[in-house]
Design a protein around this motif. Structure first.
Motif, short mmCIF file in Angstrom:
data_model
loop_
_atom_site.label_atom_id
_atom_site.label_comp_id
_atom_site.label_asym_id
_atom_site.label_seq_id
_atom_site.Cartn_x
_atom_site.Cartn_y
_atom_site.Cartn_z
N TYR A 93 0.79 -1.23 0.00
CA TYR A 93 0.00 0.00 0.00
C TYR A 93 0.83 1.28 0.00
N GLY A 94 2.13 1.20 0.05
CA GLY A 94 2.98 2.39 -0.03
C GLY A 94 2.80 3.38 1.12
N VAL A 95 2.50 2.86 2.29
CA VAL A 95 2.27 3.72 3.46
C VAL A 95 3.56 4.44 3.85
N THR A 96 3.45 5.76 4.05
CA THR A 96 4.58 6.54 4.57
C THR A 96 4.24 7.18 5.92
N PHE A 97 2.96 7.16 6.32
CA PHE A 97 2.63 7.71 7.64
C PHE A 97 3.12 6.75 8.71
N THR A 98 3.16 7.20 9.93
CA THR A 98 3.72 6.43 11.04
C THR A 98 2.88 5.17 11.30
N MET A 99 3.56 4.04 11.26
CA MET A 99 2.95 2.76 11.63
C MET A 99 3.73 2.20 12.82
N LEU A 100 2.99 1.75 13.81
CA LEU A 100 3.61 1.23 15.03
C LEU A 100 3.59 -0.29 15.05
N ALA A 101 4.38 -0.86 15.94
CA ALA A 101 4.40 -2.31 16.12
C ALA A 101 3.02 -2.76 16.60
N PRO A 102 2.61 -3.96 16.23
CA PRO A 102 1.29 -4.45 16.64
C PRO A 102 1.11 -4.42 18.16
N SER A 103 -0.11 -4.05 18.55
CA SER A 103 -0.46 -4.01 19.97
C SER A 103 -1.97 -4.18 20.09
N SER A 104 -2.41 -4.40 21.30
CA SER A 104 -3.84 -4.53 21.55
C SER A 104 -4.48 -3.14 21.61
N VAL A 105 -5.72 -3.05 21.08
CA VAL A 105 -6.41 -1.75 21.06
C VAL A 105 -7.72 -1.77 21.84
N ARG A 106 -8.01 -2.88 22.50
CA ARG A 106 -9.25 -2.94 23.27
C ARG A 106 -9.08 -3.84 24.49
N GLY A 107 -9.92 -3.61 25.46
CA GLY A 107 -9.89 -4.44 26.66
C GLY A 107 -8.77 -4.05 27.60
N SER A 108 -8.52 -4.92 28.58
CA SER A 108 -7.54 -4.61 29.62
C SER A 108 -6.11 -4.60 29.10
N ASP A 109 -5.87 -5.21 27.95
CA ASP A 109 -4.52 -5.24 27.37
C ASP A 109 -4.27 -4.09 26.39
N ALA A 110 -5.24 -3.21 26.21
CA ALA A 110 -5.10 -2.13 25.23
C ALA A 110 -3.89 -1.26 25.54
N ASN A 111 -3.22 -0.82 24.48
CA ASN A 111 -2.08 0.09 24.67
C ASN A 111 -2.59 1.39 25.30
N PRO A 112 -1.70 2.20 25.89
CA PRO A 112 -2.14 3.40 26.60
C PRO A 112 -2.92 4.39 25.73
N VAL A 113 -2.59 4.49 24.47
CA VAL A 113 -3.30 5.42 23.59
C VAL A 113 -4.74 4.98 23.41
N PHE A 114 -4.95 3.71 23.12
CA PHE A 114 -6.32 3.23 22.92
C PHE A 114 -7.09 3.09 24.23
N SER A 115 -6.41 2.95 25.35
CA SER A 115 -7.10 3.00 26.64
C SER A 115 -7.70 4.38 26.85
N TYR A 116 -6.92 5.40 26.51
CA TYR A 116 -7.39 6.78 26.61
C TYR A 116 -8.59 6.99 25.67
N LEU A 117 -8.46 6.53 24.43
CA LEU A 117 -9.55 6.71 23.47
C LEU A 117 -10.83 6.02 23.94
N ALA A 118 -10.69 4.84 24.54
CA ALA A 118 -11.85 4.12 25.07
C ALA A 118 -12.52 4.93 26.18
N ASP A 119 -11.71 5.57 27.02
CA ASP A 119 -12.26 6.39 28.11
C ASP A 119 -12.97 7.63 27.58
N LYS A 120 -12.41 8.25 26.53
CA LYS A 120 -12.97 9.49 25.99
C LYS A 120 -14.11 9.23 25.01
N SER A 121 -14.15 8.05 24.42
CA SER A 121 -15.11 7.76 23.36
C SER A 121 -15.62 6.33 23.54
N ALA A 122 -15.02 5.38 22.81
CA ALA A 122 -15.36 3.95 22.94
C ALA A 122 -14.25 3.14 22.30
#
Length: 162
Positions: A93-122
């Motif tokens: 796909y020729g992605v040049t924007f920042t891509m991070l290493a795989p991590s969890s995005v939901r539940g108790s194992d969610a990375n800190p960024v997605f934990s914040y997003l879950a708290d602020k939104s869902a």
């Protein structure tokens, strides 16, 4: 309130770049700018959205928008090997924007960024949920997988934050 030289607390983390030993300081990358955060997957019906996300990145990067992809296998559609995820993003796909290493995005194992997003939104309910966050981190607008990156709804929201 966050100064332009600072970042929101939820972005004050260091994370590994996709298929690299390089650690990225999200605070340094974002520095009070609006950010589009997307949980991605390599083997999903929405995977072709990488093309539109890259186009968004190219259109808005000089205006201040930061696009960050968070590969995740939370919905069992990510490659087992990080090198394969990188190939899908960078080669296919020729992605040049920042891509991070795989991590969890939901539940108790969610990375800190997605934990914040879950708290602020869902938490994301599927791959390619998009979260547009204001530079101060206070405003979070969530878009589901079906909202394409080039949709009027998303581009209007981006323009309102720039």
């Amino acid at each position: 309130m966050v100064n332009a030289s600072e970042c929101a607390d939820y972005l004050d983390v260091k994370v590994k770049k996709l298929h690299s030993g390089q650690q990225l300081d999200l605070c340094e990358i974002t520095q009070g700018k609006p950010v589009l955060l997307v949980n991605t997957a390599s083997n999903c019906g929405f995977t072709p959205q990488f093309e539109q996300l890259e186009a968004l990145h190219q259109t808005y990067k000089d205006k201040g928008l930061v696009v960050i992809g968070f590969p995740s296998d939370d919905f069992f559609q990510e490659e087992d090997k990080e090198a394969d995820t990188a190939e899908v993003c960078y080669i296919n796909y020729g992605v040049t924007f920042t891509m991070l290493a795989p991590s969890s995005v939901r539940g108790s194992d969610a990375n800190p960024v997605f934990s914040y997003l879950a708290d602020k939104s869902a938490s994301p309910k599927w791959n390619f949920y998009k979260y547009l966050v204001s530079g101060d981190g206070e405003t979070v607008i969530q878009f589901n997988s079906r909202v394409k990156p080039d949709s009027e709804e998303l581009t209007q929201a981006i323009n309102s934050m720039l």
